[in-house]
Design an enzyme around this catalytic site. Sequence first.
Site, PDB file in Angstrom:
ATOM      1  N   ARG A  85       0.745  -1.269   0.084  1.00 39.23           N
ATOM      2  CA  ARG A  85       0.083  -0.158   0.038  1.00 39.23           C
ATOM      3  C   ARG A  85       0.913   1.317   0.008  1.00 39.23           C
ATOM      4  O   ARG A  85       0.486   2.194  -0.384  1.00 39.23           O
ATOM      5  CB  ARG A  85      -0.836   0.021   1.210  1.00 39.23           C
ATOM      6  CG  ARG A  85      -1.600   1.481   1.619  1.00 39.23           C
ATOM      7  CD  ARG A  85      -2.773   1.160   2.408  1.00 39.23           C
ATOM      8  NE  ARG A  85      -2.731   0.189   3.371  1.00 39.23           N
ATOM      9  CZ  ARG A  85      -1.959   0.480   4.717  1.00 39.23           C
ATOM     10  NH1 ARG A  85      -1.464   1.458   4.616  1.00 39.23           N
ATOM     11  NH2 ARG A  85      -1.970  -0.493   5.555  1.00 39.23           N
ATOM     12  N   TYR A 110     -16.612  17.224 -14.481  1.00 38.27           N
ATOM     13  CA  TYR A 110     -17.055  15.779 -14.644  1.00 38.27           C
ATOM     14  C   TYR A 110     -17.966  15.533 -13.622  1.00 38.27           C
ATOM     15  O   TYR A 110     -17.814  16.045 -12.121  1.00 38.27           O
ATOM     16  CB  TYR A 110     -15.730  15.016 -14.496  1.00 38.27           C
ATOM     17  CG  TYR A 110     -15.811  13.447 -14.500  1.00 38.27           C
ATOM     18  CD1 TYR A 110     -16.318  12.819 -15.519  1.00 38.27           C
ATOM     19  CD2 TYR A 110     -15.922  12.753 -13.257  1.00 38.27           C
ATOM     20  CE1 TYR A 110     -16.520  11.447 -15.617  1.00 38.27           C
ATOM     21  CE2 TYR A 110     -16.203  11.326 -13.250  1.00 38.27           C
ATOM     22  CZ  TYR A 110     -16.402  10.783 -14.417  1.00 38.27           C
ATOM     23  OH  TYR A 110     -16.648   9.271 -14.478  1.00 38.27           O
ATOM     24  N   ASP A 137      -7.838  19.159 -13.932  1.00 41.58           N
ATOM     25  CA  ASP A 137      -8.072  17.826 -14.387  1.00 41.58           C
ATOM     26  C   ASP A 137      -7.511  17.516 -16.037  1.00 41.58           C
ATOM     27  O   ASP A 137      -8.408  18.224 -16.655  1.00 41.58           O
ATOM     28  CB  ASP A 137      -9.611  17.310 -14.179  1.00 41.58           C
ATOM     29  CG  ASP A 137     -10.001  15.844 -14.308  1.00 41.58           C
ATOM     30  OD1 ASP A 137      -9.133  15.258 -15.368  1.00 41.58           O
ATOM     31  OD2 ASP A 137     -10.751  15.484 -14.015  1.00 41.58           O
ATOM     32  N   LYS A 186      -8.848   6.557 -18.952  1.00 43.17           N
ATOM     33  CA  LYS A 186      -9.162   7.048 -20.293  1.00 43.17           C
ATOM     34  C   LYS A 186      -7.888   6.983 -21.136  1.00 43.17           C
ATOM     35  O   LYS A 186      -7.604   5.883 -21.292  1.00 43.17           O
ATOM     36  CB  LYS A 186      -9.673   8.439 -20.124  1.00 43.17           C
ATOM     37  CG  LYS A 186     -10.752   8.605 -18.908  1.00 43.17           C
ATOM     38  CD  LYS A 186     -12.069   8.042 -19.053  1.00 43.17           C
ATOM     39  CE  LYS A 186     -12.711   7.806 -17.983  1.00 43.17           C
ATOM     40  NZ  LYS A 186     -13.244   9.265 -17.309  1.00 43.17           N
TER      41      LYS A 186
HETATM   42  C1  LIG Z   1     -13.709   9.403 -15.871  1.00 39.52           C
HETATM   43  C2  LIG Z   1     -13.159  10.720 -15.484  1.00 39.52           C
HETATM   44  C3  LIG Z   1     -12.803  10.950 -14.067  1.00 39.52           C
HETATM   45  C4  LIG Z   1     -13.050   9.740 -12.917  1.00 39.52           C
HETATM   46  O1  LIG Z   1     -12.002   8.725 -13.376  1.00 39.52           O
HETATM   47  P1  LIG Z   1     -12.281   7.304 -12.714  1.00 39.52           P
HETATM   48  O2  LIG Z   1     -10.912   6.572 -13.326  1.00 39.52           O
HETATM   49  O3  LIG Z   1     -13.611   6.823 -13.425  1.00 39.52           O
HETATM   50  O4  LIG Z   1     -12.547   7.338 -11.458  1.00 39.52           O
HETATM   51  C5  LIG Z   1     -12.490  12.050 -13.732  1.00 39.52           C
HETATM   52  N1  LIG Z   1     -12.399  13.276 -14.480  1.00 39.52           N
HETATM   53  C6  LIG Z   1     -12.649  13.239 -15.777  1.00 39.52           C
HETATM   54  C7  LIG Z   1     -12.386  14.236 -16.866  1.00 39.52           C
HETATM   55  C8  LIG Z   1     -13.021  11.829 -16.309  1.00 39.52           C
HETATM   56  O5  LIG Z   1     -13.355  11.912 -17.522  1.00 39.52           O
END
Ligand SMILES: *Cc1c(COP(=O)(O)O)cnc(C)c1O
Length: 398
Positions: free
Chosen positions: A61, A113, A185, A210
């Site tokens: 961890r 998001y 982000d 993604k």
């Molecule tokens: C998918 C996404 C998230 C969250 O990510 P996860 O891996 O699904 O927890 C946060 N910000 C954006 C812009 C996203 O597309």
Amino acid sequence: MNEPEEHRREGFGGNGRFETRAIHAGQSPDEVTGALMPPIYATSTYLQDGPGEDRGYEYSRTGNPTRTALEGNLAALEGGEFGRAFASGMASINTVMNLLSAGDHVVAGDDVYGGTHRLFEQVYEQYDLSFSFVDTTDAEAVREAFRPETELLWIETPTNPLMRINDIAALSKIAHEHDVLCAVDNTFATPYLQRPLEFGADVVSHSLTKYLGGHSDVIGGALVTDDPELDERFGFYQNSVGATPDPFACFLVLRGTKTLPLRMERHCENARTVAARLEAHPDVAQVYYPGLKSHSDHDLAAEQMDDFGGIMSFELDATLEETADVVSSTELFALAESLGGVESLIEQPATMTHASIPPEQRREAGLTDGLVRISVGTEHVEDLWADLESAIDTAVDG
Ligand SMILES: *Cc1c(COP(=O)(O)O)cnc(C)c1O
């Protein structure tokens, strides 16, 4: 904490150009076997040479060599000093929230998001944090939203699904004038197209799920910063909260980042073609793609990004039902939420990703019944276009 500094960011190619770093940064051949690829260190614990004498790792961890390799790789891609990997994008966002204390205030984009919005409003408001969701494409609106107790500015660019562009340099500057941390982000753009630290941001957050993973087969998140104190706190929360990725997930993302430049080139090229053709289609009222000159934020996007990415939305001259038919009748474009994989996806924000927003408010925000979002994959663009065109022509009563 025994986060092994000497294991970080080693590996050849860490100082090369982006494509070289994507393949080599953070990784070096295994010292024992010479294995060229970082092994999946499936171990929870590590042998100590004497009490308290570990070899840089003591418990997975806290630290795991596969994760260390990924963290070094991601830091190098964002052009940052320090990277931390998490079990999901939400876990990485949550870690930034862990920096705050009761009474603090956060300014965030009004189109962040959905999961971010939910975390802020439905989890953190009960801890006496407060939030102002504002149009972060409007620097004045952001400036006005700051209060003496504001501690964090949270932005996303491009935004979802209208692909609005936030000016990272301008917003970071405003945040710093108020002694506030600016977090970006960077999931939609990826570091191949946009590196927020270069524009003054303090923290970059990613959903590795993604484009960085890139194959829709893993969930992960990451934070990158140049600030050693922030990084240390992120490491403290990794260990204390425990939302860390397992080594197999780290391996998969490391496999993904190696081809990030290649994939992004094709995503961008395909998206450019699809956007131009959609814009010329008689049943399409509007295309939201920052690469198009018709996009309201095109100039800023051209300044801030190296290219415009693979995601776009378009508005059909169609009813909610006709639009639902379009997204249900494509064959190559899979009807699914998420984005950023090599395969193309299609969805209807009004009934899917943004369905939880009340209809009135949704339409006001420009998320009309005829809106469709696509994540353009790396398939052959002519196959993609034929699929999309046929779905539109069949389902919409032009
Ligand atoms: C998918 C996404 C998230 C969250 O990510 P996860 O891996 O699904 O927890 C946060 N910000 C954006 C812009 C996203 O597309």
